[in-house]
Design a protein around this motif. Structure first.
Motif, PDB file in Angstrom:
ATOM      1  N   THR A 166       0.829  -1.208   0.000  1.00 20.67           N
ATOM      2  CA  THR A 166       0.000   0.000   0.000  1.00 20.67           C
ATOM      3  C   THR A 166       0.862   1.255   0.000  1.00 20.67           C
ATOM      4  O   THR A 166       0.632   2.197  -0.775  1.00 20.67           O
ATOM      5  CB  THR A 166      -0.937   0.008   1.217  1.00 20.67           C
ATOM      6  N   LEU A 167       1.868   1.280   0.867  1.00 23.79           N
ATOM      7  CA  LEU A 167       2.729   2.463   0.956  1.00 23.79           C
ATOM      8  C   LEU A 167       3.542   2.663  -0.320  1.00 23.79           C
ATOM      9  O   LEU A 167       3.681   3.780  -0.811  1.00 23.79           O
ATOM     10  CB  LEU A 167       3.654   2.345   2.175  1.00 23.79           C
ATOM     11  N   VAL A 168       4.075   1.572  -0.855  1.00 24.70           N
ATOM     12  CA  VAL A 168       4.823   1.686  -2.110  1.00 24.70           C
ATOM     13  C   VAL A 168       3.900   2.161  -3.227  1.00 24.70           C
ATOM     14  O   VAL A 168       4.256   3.038  -4.034  1.00 24.70           O
ATOM     15  CB  VAL A 168       5.487   0.342  -2.469  1.00 24.70           C
ATOM     16  N   GLY A 169       2.688   1.593  -3.280  1.00 25.52           N
ATOM     17  CA  GLY A 169       1.740   1.999  -4.317  1.00 25.52           C
ATOM     18  C   GLY A 169       1.340   3.465  -4.194  1.00 25.52           C
ATOM     19  O   GLY A 169       1.215   4.172  -5.198  1.00 25.52           O
ATOM     20  N   VAL A 170       1.148   3.926  -2.956  1.00 25.67           N
ATOM     21  CA  VAL A 170       0.791   5.340  -2.736  1.00 25.67           C
ATOM     22  C   VAL A 170       1.918   6.249  -3.213  1.00 25.67           C
ATOM     23  O   VAL A 170       1.679   7.270  -3.890  1.00 25.67           O
ATOM     24  CB  VAL A 170       0.493   5.588  -1.247  1.00 25.67           C
ATOM     25  N   ALA A 171       3.156   5.889  -2.868  1.00 25.37           N
ATOM     26  CA  ALA A 171       4.289   6.710  -3.286  1.00 25.37           C
ATOM     27  C   ALA A 171       4.389   6.776  -4.810  1.00 25.37           C
ATOM     28  O   ALA A 171       4.590   7.859  -5.389  1.00 25.37           O
ATOM     29  CB  ALA A 171       5.582   6.154  -2.683  1.00 25.37           C
ATOM     30  N   VAL A 210      10.587  15.268  -3.108  1.00 26.82           N
ATOM     31  CA  VAL A 210      11.944  15.243  -2.540  1.00 26.82           C
ATOM     32  C   VAL A 210      11.996  14.506  -1.206  1.00 26.82           C
ATOM     33  O   VAL A 210      12.980  13.825  -0.908  1.00 26.82           O
ATOM     34  CB  VAL A 210      12.483  16.678  -2.385  1.00 26.82           C
ATOM     35  N   VAL A 211      10.941  14.625  -0.384  1.00 29.36           N
ATOM     36  CA  VAL A 211      11.012  14.097   0.983  1.00 29.36           C
ATOM     37  C   VAL A 211       9.961  13.015   1.248  1.00 29.36           C
ATOM     38  O   VAL A 211      10.297  11.859   1.535  1.00 29.36           O
ATOM     39  CB  VAL A 211      10.851  15.243   2.021  1.00 29.36           C
ATOM     40  N   VAL A 212       8.691  13.377   1.148  1.00 31.18           N
ATOM     41  CA  VAL A 212       7.636  12.523   1.682  1.00 31.18           C
ATOM     42  C   VAL A 212       7.490  11.216   0.916  1.00 31.18           C
ATOM     43  O   VAL A 212       7.486  10.129   1.511  1.00 31.18           O
ATOM     44  CB  VAL A 212       6.304  13.292   1.705  1.00 31.18           C
ATOM     45  N   LEU A 213       7.345  11.289  -0.395  1.00 30.18           N
ATOM     46  CA  LEU A 213       7.104  10.070  -1.165  1.00 30.18           C
ATOM     47  C   LEU A 213       8.288   9.106  -1.118  1.00 30.18           C
ATOM     48  O   LEU A 213       8.075   7.890  -0.968  1.00 30.18           O
ATOM     49  CB  LEU A 213       6.729  10.432  -2.603  1.00 30.18           C
ATOM     50  N   PRO A 214       9.544   9.568  -1.215  1.00 27.56           N
ATOM     51  CA  PRO A 214      10.652   8.617  -1.034  1.00 27.56           C
ATOM     52  C   PRO A 214      10.650   7.960   0.347  1.00 27.56           C
ATOM     53  O   PRO A 214      10.949   6.765   0.473  1.00 27.56           O
ATOM     54  CB  PRO A 214      11.898   9.493  -1.230  1.00 27.56           C
ATOM     55  N   CYS A 215      10.302   8.725   1.382  1.00 31.10           N
ATOM     56  CA  CYS A 215      10.270   8.149   2.737  1.00 31.10           C
ATOM     57  C   CYS A 215       9.166   7.104   2.860  1.00 31.10           C
ATOM     58  O   CYS A 215       9.361   6.037   3.456  1.00 31.10           O
ATOM     59  CB  CYS A 215      10.065   9.248   3.770  1.00 31.10           C
ATOM     60  N   ILE A 216       7.986   7.393   2.297  1.00 34.96           N
ATOM     61  CA  ILE A 216       6.888   6.432   2.362  1.00 34.96           C
ATOM     62  C   ILE A 216       7.244   5.157   1.598  1.00 34.96           C
ATOM     63  O   ILE A 216       6.978   4.032   2.046  1.00 34.96           O
ATOM     64  CB  ILE A 216       5.603   7.069   1.806  1.00 34.96           C
ATOM     65  N   ALA A 217       7.874   5.313   0.436  1.00 38.35           N
ATOM     66  CA  ALA A 217       8.304   4.134  -0.323  1.00 38.35           C
ATOM     67  C   ALA A 217       9.343   3.333   0.447  1.00 38.35           C
ATOM     68  O   ALA A 217       9.326   2.093   0.436  1.00 38.35           O
ATOM     69  CB  ALA A 217       8.861   4.567  -1.678  1.00 38.35           C
ATOM     70  N   ALA A 218      10.244   4.004   1.130  1.00 43.15           N
ATOM     71  CA  ALA A 218      11.279   3.314   1.905  1.00 43.15           C
ATOM     72  C   ALA A 218      10.664   2.523   3.056  1.00 43.15           C
ATOM     73  O   ALA A 218      11.082   1.387   3.339  1.00 43.15           O
ATOM     74  CB  ALA A 218      12.293   4.327   2.440  1.00 43.15           C
ATOM     75  N   GLY A 230      10.271  -1.479  10.422  1.00 44.09           N
ATOM     76  CA  GLY A 230       9.258  -1.026   9.485  1.00 44.09           C
ATOM     77  C   GLY A 230       7.893  -0.841  10.122  1.00 44.09           C
ATOM     78  O   GLY A 230       7.130   0.046   9.726  1.00 44.09           O
ATOM     79  N   GLY A 231       7.559  -1.639  11.129  1.00 43.14           N
ATOM     80  CA  GLY A 231       6.259  -1.551  11.785  1.00 43.14           C
ATOM     81  C   GLY A 231       6.008  -0.205  12.439  1.00 43.14           C
ATOM     82  O   GLY A 231       5.034   0.483  12.090  1.00 43.14           O
ATOM     83  N   PRO A 232       6.842   0.194  13.391  1.00 45.47           N
ATOM     84  CA  PRO A 232       6.607   1.510  14.010  1.00 45.47           C
ATOM     85  C   PRO A 232       6.686   2.665  13.020  1.00 45.47           C
ATOM     86  O   PRO A 232       5.931   3.626  13.131  1.00 45.47           O
ATOM     87  CB  PRO A 232       7.702   1.593  15.082  1.00 45.47           C
ATOM     88  N   LEU A 233       7.573   2.577  12.038  1.00 45.14           N
ATOM     89  CA  LEU A 233       7.645   3.650  11.048  1.00 45.14           C
ATOM     90  C   LEU A 233       6.379   3.714  10.200  1.00 45.14           C
ATOM     91  O   LEU A 233       5.938   4.798   9.806  1.00 45.14           O
ATOM     92  CB  LEU A 233       8.866   3.441  10.145  1.00 45.14           C
ATOM     93  N   ALA A 234       5.776   2.557   9.927  1.00 43.71           N
ATOM     94  CA  ALA A 234       4.533   2.543   9.154  1.00 43.71           C
ATOM     95  C   ALA A 234       3.415   3.246   9.915  1.00 43.71           C
ATOM     96  O   ALA A 234       2.611   3.977   9.318  1.00 43.71           O
ATOM     97  CB  ALA A 234       4.134   1.104   8.836  1.00 43.71           C
ATOM     98  N   VAL A 235       3.341   3.030  11.227  1.00 39.95           N
ATOM     99  CA  VAL A 235       2.308   3.702  12.031  1.00 39.95           C
ATOM    100  C   VAL A 235       2.494   5.215  11.953  1.00 39.95           C
ATOM    101  O   VAL A 235       1.527   5.967  11.786  1.00 39.95           O
ATOM    102  CB  VAL A 235       2.359   3.215  13.487  1.00 39.95           C
ATOM    103  N   VAL A 236       3.737   5.675  12.057  1.00 36.25           N
ATOM    104  CA  VAL A 236       4.013   7.116  11.963  1.00 36.25           C
ATOM    105  C   VAL A 236       3.568   7.654  10.618  1.00 36.25           C
ATOM    106  O   VAL A 236       2.887   8.700  10.531  1.00 36.25           O
ATOM    107  CB  VAL A 236       5.519   7.380  12.185  1.00 36.25           C
ATOM    108  N   ALA A 237       3.925   6.964   9.539  1.00 37.20           N
ATOM    109  CA  ALA A 237       3.566   7.424   8.193  1.00 37.20           C
ATOM    110  C   ALA A 237       2.054   7.466   7.996  1.00 37.20           C
ATOM    111  O   ALA A 237       1.509   8.424   7.437  1.00 37.20           O
ATOM    112  CB  ALA A 237       4.214   6.526   7.146  1.00 37.20           C
TER     113      ALA A 237
END
Length: 303
Positions: A166-171, A210-218, A230-237
């Motif tokens: 989902t996050l990769v697709g959104v980015a 420059v910032v948000v979409l690369p971070c979400i994809a990562a 990846g779990g806690p970072l996904a909750v933040v995103a």
């Protein structure tokens, strides 16, 4: 009684190694001074900036009426976020999931006021915007960098993979959406719509690409690879996504109530779907994700 390196017995207990930021081995993670003071600074700053934006007739001068209405609706949402930030640090002990919620809210504040700094004509609270951005950015980076991945549990693999894709697709989706607006201009076509103040680049294009979409994809890639952090970072995103799109749709709601014309961009439909999906995913993650309450944060940024 303890033994020395040579094997002798001694009655002197080994010293207890104290952690920084109010954290000691065997104890829950305590709220550090940065968490408290940054939240207080943000509460005062956001309240001040929002009061000015809602009351001063020239706060958002030279911007379209729809943009001004959206900015004022976002001011109201930002005050609510400021209250939540203070609420989350009211106790001296931090909870793991409460910390992630706080980081998601800080990401929303940092993103929103970066747009105010670069996409709004300079007004009398510009320095307040600077203070808000500094406080939110410092607290966000500190809270993210000190996350200890090994202290967080893994959730079900289908939830990890589903959220990751989902996050990769959104980015990818939003990157293609913005590039479809920008690429024709690069190839000699008309100027992209919308533009920033004075013909500058629209700040959303800059921040997202420059910032948000690369971070979400990562973060999505970390989940797909099964990395524990990846779990806690996904909750933040996801919380950042929920907060941001809630504020954006609050502007649409305000326009409908006041009878102003509603202008929906090409991201309108994807944003609704993303808002609903993110809310559902966050509920799942907060239910399944757990952490060692004594170890989920490093005591210092650099140990």
């Amino acid at each position: 009684m303890t033994r020395t390196a040579a094997g002798a017995t001694t009655g002197v207990a080994p010293p207890v190694r104290r952690g920084g930021a109010g954290c000691a081995p065997g104890a829950d993670v305590r709220r550090g001074p940065l968490a408290l003071w940054s939240s207080l600074v943000l509460a005062v700053g956001i309240t001040t900036a929002s009061a000015y934006g809602l009351s001063a007739p020239d706060a958002y001068r030279d911007l379209p009426d729809a943009t001004v209405l959206g900015a004022r609706a976002q001011d109201v949402c930002s005050v609510a976020v400021a209250g939540l930030l203070v609420l989350l640090v009211r106790r001296p002990v931090l909870s793991p999931r409460g910390h992630l919620v706080r980081l998601g809210l800080l990401a929303y504040v940092a993103y929103s006021y970066a747009i105010y700094l670069t996409g709004v004509p300079m007004n009398r609270v510009f320095l307040v915007y600077v203070a808000i951005e500094l406080a939110a950015g410092a607290a966000l980076l500190d809270g993210l960098a000190r996350l200890r991945g090994a202290a967080w549990t893994r959730v079900s693999r289908p939830l990890e993979r589903g959220t990751g894709w989902t996050l990769v697709g959104v980015a990818v989706l939003f990157a293609l959406l913005w590039l479809s607006t920008l690429a024709p201009y690069a190839l000699g076509g008309a100027a992209p719509d919308p533009e920033g103040v004075g013909g500058t680049a629209y700040p959303v294009f800059v921040l997202d690409l420059v910032v948000v979409l690369p971070c979400i994809a990562a973060v999505g890639a970390l989940l797909l690879r099964g990395r524990r952090i990846g779990g806690p970072l996904a909750v933040v995103a996801l919380i950042k996504v929920i907060t941001l799109f809630t504020a954006l749709w609050a502007g649409v709601g305000a326009a409908l109530v006041t009878g102003e014309p509603v202008h929906l961009g090409p991201d309108a439909a994807p944003s609704v779907l993303l808002l609903v999906a993110s809310a559902w995913l966050v509920a799942r993650w907060l239910r399944e994700l757990h952490a060692d309450r004594r170890r989920f944060l490093r005591p210092r940024l650099w140990e």
